[in-house]
Design a protein around this motif. Structure first.
Motif, PDB file in Angstrom:
ATOM      1  N   MET A   2     -42.102   1.524  18.658  1.00  0.00           N
ATOM      2  CA  MET A   2     -42.016   1.354  20.101  1.00  0.00           C
ATOM      3  C   MET A   2     -41.938   2.771  20.705  1.00  0.00           C
ATOM      4  SD  MET A   2     -38.789  -0.858  21.978  1.00  0.00           S
ATOM      5  CE  MET A   2     -38.840  -1.895  20.523  1.00  0.00           C
ATOM      6  N   ASP A   3     -42.765   3.013  21.946  1.00  0.00           N
ATOM      7  CA  ASP A   3     -42.712   4.206  22.215  1.00  0.00           C
ATOM      8  C   ASP A   3     -41.527   4.313  23.479  1.00  0.00           C
ATOM      9  OD1 ASP A   3     -43.519   3.286  24.823  1.00  0.00           O
ATOM     10  OD2 ASP A   3     -45.596   3.803  24.398  1.00  0.00           O
ATOM     11  N   GLY A   4     -41.121   5.324  24.059  1.00  0.00           N
ATOM     12  CA  GLY A   4     -40.064   5.796  24.625  1.00  0.00           C
ATOM     13  C   GLY A   4     -39.990   4.940  25.887  1.00  0.00           C
ATOM     14  N   HIS A   5     -41.400   4.738  26.626  1.00  0.00           N
ATOM     15  CA  HIS A   5     -41.524   4.086  27.734  1.00  0.00           C
ATOM     16  C   HIS A   5     -41.068   2.527  27.488  1.00  0.00           C
ATOM     17  CE1 HIS A   5     -42.620   2.524  31.572  1.00  0.00           C
ATOM     18  NE2 HIS A   5     -43.404   1.458  31.116  1.00  0.00           N
ATOM     19  N   ASP A   6     -41.617   1.708  26.446  1.00  0.00           N
ATOM     20  CA  ASP A   6     -41.399   0.445  25.979  1.00  0.00           C
ATOM     21  C   ASP A   6     -39.882   0.317  25.589  1.00  0.00           C
ATOM     22  OD1 ASP A   6     -44.213  -0.121  26.391  1.00  0.00           O
ATOM     23  OD2 ASP A   6     -44.544   0.098  24.195  1.00  0.00           O
ATOM     24  N   PHE A   7     -39.251   1.189  24.930  1.00  0.00           N
ATOM     25  CA  PHE A   7     -37.940   1.206  24.464  1.00  0.00           C
ATOM     26  C   PHE A   7     -37.233   0.951  25.864  1.00  0.00           C
ATOM     27  CE2 PHE A   7     -33.737   2.933  23.284  1.00  0.00           C
ATOM     28  CZ  PHE A   7     -33.478   2.031  22.518  1.00  0.00           C
ATOM     29  N   LYS A   8     -37.349   1.970  26.730  1.00  0.00           N
ATOM     30  CA  LYS A   8     -36.470   1.954  28.103  1.00  0.00           C
ATOM     31  C   LYS A   8     -36.461   0.436  28.547  1.00  0.00           C
ATOM     32  CE  LYS A   8     -38.281   4.108  31.128  1.00  0.00           C
ATOM     33  NZ  LYS A   8     -39.250   4.768  31.402  1.00  0.00           N
ATOM     34  N   ASP A   9     -37.779  -0.065  28.858  1.00  0.00           N
ATOM     35  CA  ASP A   9     -37.973  -1.583  29.164  1.00  0.00           C
ATOM     36  C   ASP A   9     -37.218  -2.563  28.445  1.00  0.00           C
ATOM     37  OD1 ASP A   9     -39.616  -0.094  31.449  1.00  0.00           O
ATOM     38  OD2 ASP A   9     -41.341  -0.729  30.401  1.00  0.00           O
ATOM     39  N   PHE A  10     -37.281  -2.173  27.150  1.00  0.00           N
ATOM     40  CA  PHE A  10     -36.788  -3.264  26.313  1.00  0.00           C
ATOM     41  C   PHE A  10     -35.115  -3.256  26.539  1.00  0.00           C
ATOM     42  CE2 PHE A  10     -34.186  -3.496  22.326  1.00  0.00           C
ATOM     43  CZ  PHE A  10     -34.506  -4.867  22.038  1.00  0.00           C
ATOM     44  N   GLY A  58     -24.849   4.635  29.920  1.00  0.00           N
ATOM     45  CA  GLY A  58     -25.643   4.945  28.745  1.00  0.00           C
ATOM     46  C   GLY A  58     -27.010   5.865  29.187  1.00  0.00           C
ATOM     47  N   ILE A  59     -27.447   6.040  28.001  1.00  0.00           N
ATOM     48  CA  ILE A  59     -28.449   7.168  28.015  1.00  0.00           C
ATOM     49  C   ILE A  59     -29.617   6.564  26.981  1.00  0.00           C
ATOM     50  CG2 ILE A  59     -29.564   9.517  27.371  1.00  0.00           C
ATOM     51  CD1 ILE A  59     -26.507  10.292  27.860  1.00  0.00           C
ATOM     52  N   ALA A  60     -30.969   6.256  27.301  1.00  0.00           N
ATOM     53  CA  ALA A  60     -32.155   5.858  26.453  1.00  0.00           C
ATOM     54  C   ALA A  60     -32.755   7.054  26.184  1.00  0.00           C
ATOM     55  CB  ALA A  60     -32.642   4.911  27.333  1.00  0.00           C
ATOM     56  N   PHE A  61     -32.873   7.372  25.000  1.00  0.00           N
ATOM     57  CA  PHE A  61     -33.759   8.682  24.453  1.00  0.00           C
ATOM     58  C   PHE A  61     -34.151   8.765  23.096  1.00  0.00           C
ATOM     59  CE2 PHE A  61     -33.207  13.112  22.631  1.00  0.00           C
ATOM     60  CZ  PHE A  61     -33.714  13.762  23.426  1.00  0.00           C
ATOM     61  N   ARG A  62     -35.386   8.975  23.092  1.00  0.00           N
ATOM     62  CA  ARG A  62     -36.352   8.761  21.968  1.00  0.00           C
ATOM     63  C   ARG A  62     -36.106   7.402  21.062  1.00  0.00           C
ATOM     64  NH1 ARG A  62     -35.579  14.957  20.146  1.00  0.00           N
ATOM     65  NH2 ARG A  62     -36.852  15.934  21.894  1.00  0.00           N
ATOM     66  N   ASP A  63     -36.037   6.170  21.776  1.00  0.00           N
ATOM     67  CA  ASP A  63     -36.048   5.155  21.142  1.00  0.00           C
ATOM     68  C   ASP A  63     -34.831   4.647  20.672  1.00  0.00           C
ATOM     69  OD1 ASP A  63     -38.594   4.508  21.812  1.00  0.00           O
ATOM     70  OD2 ASP A  63     -39.404   4.615  19.818  1.00  0.00           O
ATOM     71  N   ARG A  64     -33.932   5.491  21.088  1.00  0.00           N
ATOM     72  CA  ARG A  64     -32.456   5.186  20.694  1.00  0.00           C
ATOM     73  C   ARG A  64     -31.429   5.041  22.097  1.00  0.00           C
ATOM     74  NH1 ARG A  64     -32.535   9.496  16.076  1.00  0.00           N
ATOM     75  NH2 ARG A  64     -33.027   8.083  14.599  1.00  0.00           N
ATOM     76  N   LEU A  65     -30.270   4.147  21.861  1.00  0.00           N
ATOM     77  CA  LEU A  65     -29.527   3.928  23.021  1.00  0.00           C
ATOM     78  C   LEU A  65     -28.128   4.387  22.687  1.00  0.00           C
ATOM     79  CD1 LEU A  65     -28.770   2.679  25.700  1.00  0.00           C
ATOM     80  CD2 LEU A  65     -28.293   0.719  24.397  1.00  0.00           C
ATOM     81  N   PRO A  76     -25.876   1.165  16.937  1.00  0.00           N
ATOM     82  CA  PRO A  76     -26.449   0.887  15.809  1.00  0.00           C
ATOM     83  C   PRO A  76     -27.742  -0.216  16.124  1.00  0.00           C
ATOM     84  CG  PRO A  76     -24.333  -0.344  15.870  1.00  0.00           C
ATOM     85  CD  PRO A  76     -24.465   0.465  17.065  1.00  0.00           C
ATOM     86  N   PRO A  77     -28.616  -0.379  15.040  1.00  0.00           N
ATOM     87  CA  PRO A  77     -29.600  -1.225  15.466  1.00  0.00           C
ATOM     88  C   PRO A  77     -29.369  -2.770  15.271  1.00  0.00           C
ATOM     89  CG  PRO A  77     -30.370   0.469  13.673  1.00  0.00           C
ATOM     90  CD  PRO A  77     -28.982   0.725  14.151  1.00  0.00           C
ATOM     91  N   ASP A  78     -28.551  -3.145  14.505  1.00  0.00           N
ATOM     92  CA  ASP A  78     -27.835  -4.508  14.514  1.00  0.00           C
ATOM     93  C   ASP A  78     -27.496  -5.000  16.007  1.00  0.00           C
ATOM     94  OD1 ASP A  78     -25.681  -2.615  13.559  1.00  0.00           O
ATOM     95  OD2 ASP A  78     -24.748  -4.777  13.507  1.00  0.00           O
ATOM     96  N   VAL A  79     -26.867  -4.174  16.703  1.00  0.00           N
ATOM     97  CA  VAL A  79     -26.282  -4.340  17.946  1.00  0.00           C
ATOM     98  C   VAL A  79     -27.436  -4.393  18.875  1.00  0.00           C
ATOM     99  CG1 VAL A  79     -24.776  -3.586  19.797  1.00  0.00           C
ATOM    100  CG2 VAL A  79     -24.005  -3.519  17.583  1.00  0.00           C
ATOM    101  N   LEU A  80     -28.566  -3.515  18.831  1.00  0.00           N
ATOM    102  CA  LEU A  80     -29.701  -3.648  19.694  1.00  0.00           C
ATOM    103  C   LEU A  80     -30.353  -4.722  19.344  1.00  0.00           C
ATOM    104  CD1 LEU A  80     -30.998   0.092  19.535  1.00  0.00           C
ATOM    105  CD2 LEU A  80     -30.030  -0.884  21.204  1.00  0.00           C
ATOM    106  N   ASP A  81     -30.536  -5.439  18.321  1.00  0.00           N
ATOM    107  CA  ASP A  81     -31.176  -6.782  17.751  1.00  0.00           C
ATOM    108  C   ASP A  81     -30.454  -8.003  18.382  1.00  0.00           C
ATOM    109  OD1 ASP A  81     -33.231  -5.143  16.715  1.00  0.00           O
ATOM    110  OD2 ASP A  81     -32.393  -5.347  14.964  1.00  0.00           O
ATOM    111  N   ASP A  82     -29.350  -7.763  18.631  1.00  0.00           N
ATOM    112  CA  ASP A  82     -28.270  -8.961  19.061  1.00  0.00           C
ATOM    113  C   ASP A  82     -27.951  -8.892  20.612  1.00  0.00           C
ATOM    114  OD1 ASP A  82     -26.245 -10.723  19.282  1.00  0.00           O
ATOM    115  OD2 ASP A  82     -25.243 -10.425  17.564  1.00  0.00           O
TER     116      ASP A  82
END
Length: 111
Positions: A1-9, A39-46, A81-87
Motif C-alpha cells: 500500500m503506498d502512502g496515499h492509499d494508507f492515509k485514505d485507509f 495521530g501521524i500517518a507516515f510511510r504506511d505506519r500510524l 501495531p498491525p493487529d490493531v490496524l486490522d481490527d
C-alpha cells in the motif's frame, strides 16, 4: 500500500470519530480531531498520541516512538501495531485514547 492509499485507509477506518482532518507534516500527515492532533500517518505506519496514562500499553508491546529522521524522535507519538490496524473496533478505541491524550496535554493550534 503506498502512502496515499494508507492515509485514505486510516481516515476511512477512523471516520466514525467524526470531525477528522489531516495536514501535511514531516513528509506524512498529521491527523486531527477537531483542533487536536492525535495521530501521524507516515510511510504506511500510524503513530498515535500518548501520555503517561497510555504510553505503557505501547511500551509493553515493544512499540517505538515516531522517528521521522535519524536526528528527530517524537516521544509523544507511538506506532500502532498491525493487529490493531486490522481490527476496526480496536483502532477506534486506540484512537479515542489518543484523542483523550491530545486533549489532556492541550496540544493543538494556539496551545
Amino acid at each position: 500500500m503506498d502512502g496515499h492509499d494508507f492515509k485514505d485507509f486510516i481516515l476511512e477506518r477512523l471516520s466514525p470519530l467524526g470531525d477528522l482532518s489531516r495536514r501535511a507534516m514531516f513528509g506524512g500527515h498529521g491527523l486531527y480531531w477537531r483542533e487536536f492532533i492525535f495521530g501521524i500517518a507516515f510511510r504506511d505506519r500510524l503513530y498515535l498520541k500518548v501520555d503517561e496514562q497510555s504510553k505503557p500499553d505501547y511500551v509493553a508491546r515493544g512499540l517505538e516512538p515516531f522517528r521521522p529522521n535519524e536526528r528527530q524522535t517524537l516521544k509523544s507519538y507511538y506506532e500502532v501495531p498491525p493487529d490493531v490496524l486490522d481490527d476496526p473496533e480496536a483502532l477506534l478505541s486506540w484512537a479515542g485514547e489518543a484523542i483523550r491524550a491530545a486533549q489532556a496535554t492541550a496540544e493543538g493550534p494556539g496551545r
